[in-house]
Motif scaffolding. Structure first.
Motif, PDB file in Angstrom:
ATOM      1  N   TYR A   1       0.239  12.909 -13.087  1.00 28.45           N
ATOM      2  CA  TYR A   1       1.374  12.378 -13.832  1.00 28.45           C
ATOM      3  C   TYR A   1       2.444  13.454 -13.812  1.00 28.45           C
ATOM      4  O   TYR A   1       2.167  14.613 -14.132  1.00 28.45           O
ATOM      5  CB  TYR A   1       0.957  12.074 -15.273  1.00 28.45           C
ATOM      6  N   GLY A   2       3.642  13.072 -13.403  1.00 30.53           N
ATOM      7  CA  GLY A   2       4.694  14.078 -13.341  1.00 30.53           C
ATOM      8  C   GLY A   2       6.059  13.519 -13.661  1.00 30.53           C
ATOM      9  O   GLY A   2       6.274  12.308 -13.663  1.00 30.53           O
ATOM     10  N   PHE A   3       6.955  14.436 -13.938  1.00 34.41           N
ATOM     11  CA  PHE A   3       8.350  14.064 -14.141  1.00 34.41           C
ATOM     12  C   PHE A   3       9.231  15.158 -13.571  1.00 34.41           C
ATOM     13  O   PHE A   3       8.830  16.312 -13.452  1.00 34.41           O
ATOM     14  CB  PHE A   3       8.668  13.800 -15.620  1.00 34.41           C
ATOM     15  N   LEU A   4      10.416  14.748 -13.164  1.00 36.32           N
ATOM     16  CA  LEU A   4      11.417  15.663 -12.622  1.00 36.32           C
ATOM     17  C   LEU A   4      12.696  15.504 -13.431  1.00 36.32           C
ATOM     18  O   LEU A   4      13.190  14.389 -13.621  1.00 36.32           O
ATOM     19  CB  LEU A   4      11.717  15.339 -11.156  1.00 36.32           C
ATOM     20  N   GLU A   5      13.219  16.607 -13.898  1.00 40.07           N
ATOM     21  CA  GLU A   5      14.478  16.587 -14.637  1.00 40.07           C
ATOM     22  C   GLU A   5      15.636  16.398 -13.646  1.00 40.07           C
ATOM     23  O   GLU A   5      15.488  16.651 -12.452  1.00 40.07           O
ATOM     24  CB  GLU A   5      14.648  17.895 -15.420  1.00 40.07           C
ATOM     25  N   PRO A   6      16.802  15.959 -14.130  1.00 37.64           N
ATOM     26  CA  PRO A   6      17.952  15.795 -13.236  1.00 37.64           C
ATOM     27  C   PRO A   6      18.236  17.072 -12.436  1.00 37.64           C
ATOM     28  O   PRO A   6      18.229  18.173 -12.991  1.00 37.64           O
ATOM     29  CB  PRO A   6      19.101  15.495 -14.196  1.00 37.64           C
TER      30      PRO A   6
ATOM     31  N   GLU B   1      -3.580   9.592  -1.291  1.00 39.18           N
ATOM     32  CA  GLU B   1      -2.944   9.301  -2.566  1.00 39.18           C
ATOM     33  C   GLU B   1      -1.958   8.147  -2.418  1.00 39.18           C
ATOM     34  O   GLU B   1      -1.488   7.854  -1.319  1.00 39.18           O
ATOM     35  CB  GLU B   1      -2.186  10.531  -3.079  1.00 39.18           C
ATOM     36  N   ILE B   2      -1.643   7.539  -3.543  1.00 40.72           N
ATOM     37  CA  ILE B   2      -0.569   6.563  -3.624  1.00 40.72           C
ATOM     38  C   ILE B   2       0.458   7.154  -4.579  1.00 40.72           C
ATOM     39  O   ILE B   2       0.142   7.482  -5.723  1.00 40.72           O
ATOM     40  CB  ILE B   2      -1.071   5.206  -4.142  1.00 40.72           C
ATOM     41  N   LEU B   3       1.680   7.339  -4.084  1.00 38.19           N
ATOM     42  CA  LEU B   3       2.779   7.848  -4.895  1.00 38.19           C
ATOM     43  C   LEU B   3       3.569   6.658  -5.415  1.00 38.19           C
ATOM     44  O   LEU B   3       4.001   5.811  -4.639  1.00 38.19           O
ATOM     45  CB  LEU B   3       3.686   8.745  -4.047  1.00 38.19           C
ATOM     46  N   CYS B   4       3.752   6.590  -6.736  1.00 40.94           N
ATOM     47  CA  CYS B   4       4.475   5.476  -7.359  1.00 40.94           C
ATOM     48  C   CYS B   4       5.573   6.022  -8.267  1.00 40.94           C
ATOM     49  O   CYS B   4       5.308   6.874  -9.121  1.00 40.94           O
ATOM     50  CB  CYS B   4       3.512   4.613  -8.170  1.00 40.94           C
ATOM     51  N   ALA B   5       6.789   5.542  -8.066  1.00 40.43           N
ATOM     52  CA  ALA B   5       7.888   5.866  -8.972  1.00 40.43           C
ATOM     53  C   ALA B   5       7.736   4.958 -10.193  1.00 40.43           C
ATOM     54  O   ALA B   5       7.719   3.737 -10.059  1.00 40.43           O
ATOM     55  CB  ALA B   5       9.233   5.633  -8.296  1.00 40.43           C
ATOM     56  N   VAL B   6       7.585   5.547 -11.363  1.00 38.92           N
ATOM     57  CA  VAL B   6       7.376   4.774 -12.581  1.00 38.92           C
ATOM     58  C   VAL B   6       8.709   4.467 -13.261  1.00 38.92           C
ATOM     59  O   VAL B   6       8.952   3.348 -13.687  1.00 38.92           O
ATOM     60  CB  VAL B   6       6.439   5.532 -13.548  1.00 38.92           C
TER      61      VAL B   6
ATOM     62  N   TYR C   1       6.760   9.783 -12.259  1.00 37.96           N
ATOM     63  CA  TYR C   1       5.969   9.297 -11.124  1.00 37.96           C
ATOM     64  C   TYR C   1       4.495   9.523 -11.401  1.00 37.96           C
ATOM     65  O   TYR C   1       4.118  10.334 -12.266  1.00 37.96           O
ATOM     66  CB  TYR C   1       6.377   9.999  -9.823  1.00 37.96           C
ATOM     67  N   ILE C   2       3.680   8.802 -10.662  1.00 36.04           N
ATOM     68  CA  ILE C   2       2.243   9.058 -10.665  1.00 36.04           C
ATOM     69  C   ILE C   2       1.767   9.133  -9.224  1.00 36.04           C
ATOM     70  O   ILE C   2       2.341   8.525  -8.320  1.00 36.04           O
ATOM     71  CB  ILE C   2       1.431   7.990 -11.430  1.00 36.04           C
ATOM     72  N   LEU C   3       0.738   9.904  -9.028  1.00 35.14           N
ATOM     73  CA  LEU C   3      -0.008   9.967  -7.776  1.00 35.14           C
ATOM     74  C   LEU C   3      -1.440   9.614  -8.132  1.00 35.14           C
ATOM     75  O   LEU C   3      -2.044  10.272  -8.979  1.00 35.14           O
ATOM     76  CB  LEU C   3       0.014  11.379  -7.179  1.00 35.14           C
ATOM     77  N   ALA C   4      -1.952   8.558  -7.544  1.00 39.39           N
ATOM     78  CA  ALA C   4      -3.349   8.191  -7.761  1.00 39.39           C
ATOM     79  C   ALA C   4      -4.092   8.497  -6.479  1.00 39.39           C
ATOM     80  O   ALA C   4      -3.639   8.128  -5.389  1.00 39.39           O
ATOM     81  CB  ALA C   4      -3.460   6.715  -8.111  1.00 39.39           C
ATOM     82  N   GLY C   5      -5.204   9.192  -6.583  1.00 37.74           N
ATOM     83  CA  GLY C   5      -5.901   9.590  -5.375  1.00 37.74           C
ATOM     84  C   GLY C   5      -7.401   9.600  -5.520  1.00 37.74           C
ATOM     85  O   GLY C   5      -7.953   9.414  -6.605  1.00 37.74           O
ATOM     86  N   GLY C   6      -8.007   9.827  -4.404  1.00 42.26           N
ATOM     87  CA  GLY C   6      -9.456   9.928  -4.381  1.00 42.26           C
ATOM     88  C   GLY C   6      -9.930  10.258  -2.982  1.00 42.26           C
ATOM     89  O   GLY C   6      -9.151  10.394  -2.051  1.00 42.26           O
ATOM     90  N   HIS C   7     -11.226  10.397  -2.865  1.00 42.31           N
ATOM     91  CA  HIS C   7     -11.870  10.661  -1.586  1.00 42.31           C
ATOM     92  C   HIS C   7     -13.343  10.382  -1.728  1.00 42.31           C
ATOM     93  O   HIS C   7     -13.892  10.399  -2.839  1.00 42.31           O
ATOM     94  CB  HIS C   7     -11.622  12.091  -1.116  1.00 42.31           C
ATOM     95  N   PRO C   8     -14.003  10.136  -0.608  1.00 48.60           N
ATOM     96  CA  PRO C   8     -15.443   9.882  -0.693  1.00 48.60           C
ATOM     97  C   PRO C   8     -16.188  11.130  -1.151  1.00 48.60           C
ATOM     98  O   PRO C   8     -15.811  12.246  -0.803  1.00 48.60           O
ATOM     99  CB  PRO C   8     -15.841   9.511   0.732  1.00 48.60           C
TER     100      PRO C   8
END
Length: 110
Positions: free
Chosen positions: A33-38, A53-58, A99-106
């Motif tokens: 879970y992240g955020f970027l300031e202006p 990973e899947i990067l999603c702009a929230v 934004y969020i990045l959801a990830g995983g691996h075997p």
């Protein structure tokens, strides 16, 4: 069951927090879970060997720079990031973006 305040944890960790092994005791899944300031630039996305990973702009628009292109993700849009990808995130707008990045691996990878 434990509820994690990801926004609070990200604030304490300079704008990004990885909810994964340390908190969940598993390598199978994680979320960033992240955020970027202006005007903030230079936030790296690098899944690493065996990860995807899947990067999603929230909320807001996130500019994404890859070695081959630059594009913008708008709120609700997502893109797949592969293990060999190294991307940089930027906020070129006037509002904080989330934004969020959801990830995983075997499990066999670790």
């Amino acid at each position: 069951m434990k509820i994690f305040n990801l926004h609070g944890l990200a604030e304490e960790s300079e704008g990004e927090y990885v909810l994964g092994l340390k908190d969940l005791s598993t390598h199978a899944v994680y979320i960033v879970y992240g955020f970027l300031e202006p005007g903030e630039t230079g936030r790296k996305v690098l899944p690493g060997k065996g990860h995807e990973e899947i990067l999603c702009a929230v909320k807001g628009e996130v500019r994404v720079k890859t070695p081959g292109e630059t594009f913008t993700l708008k709120s609700g849009e997502a893109v797949h990031v592969k293990e060999e990808d190294e991307w940089t995130l930027e906020n070129t707008g006037d509002e904080t973006v989330f934004y969020i990045l959801a990830g995983g691996h075997p499990p066999k990878e670790h």
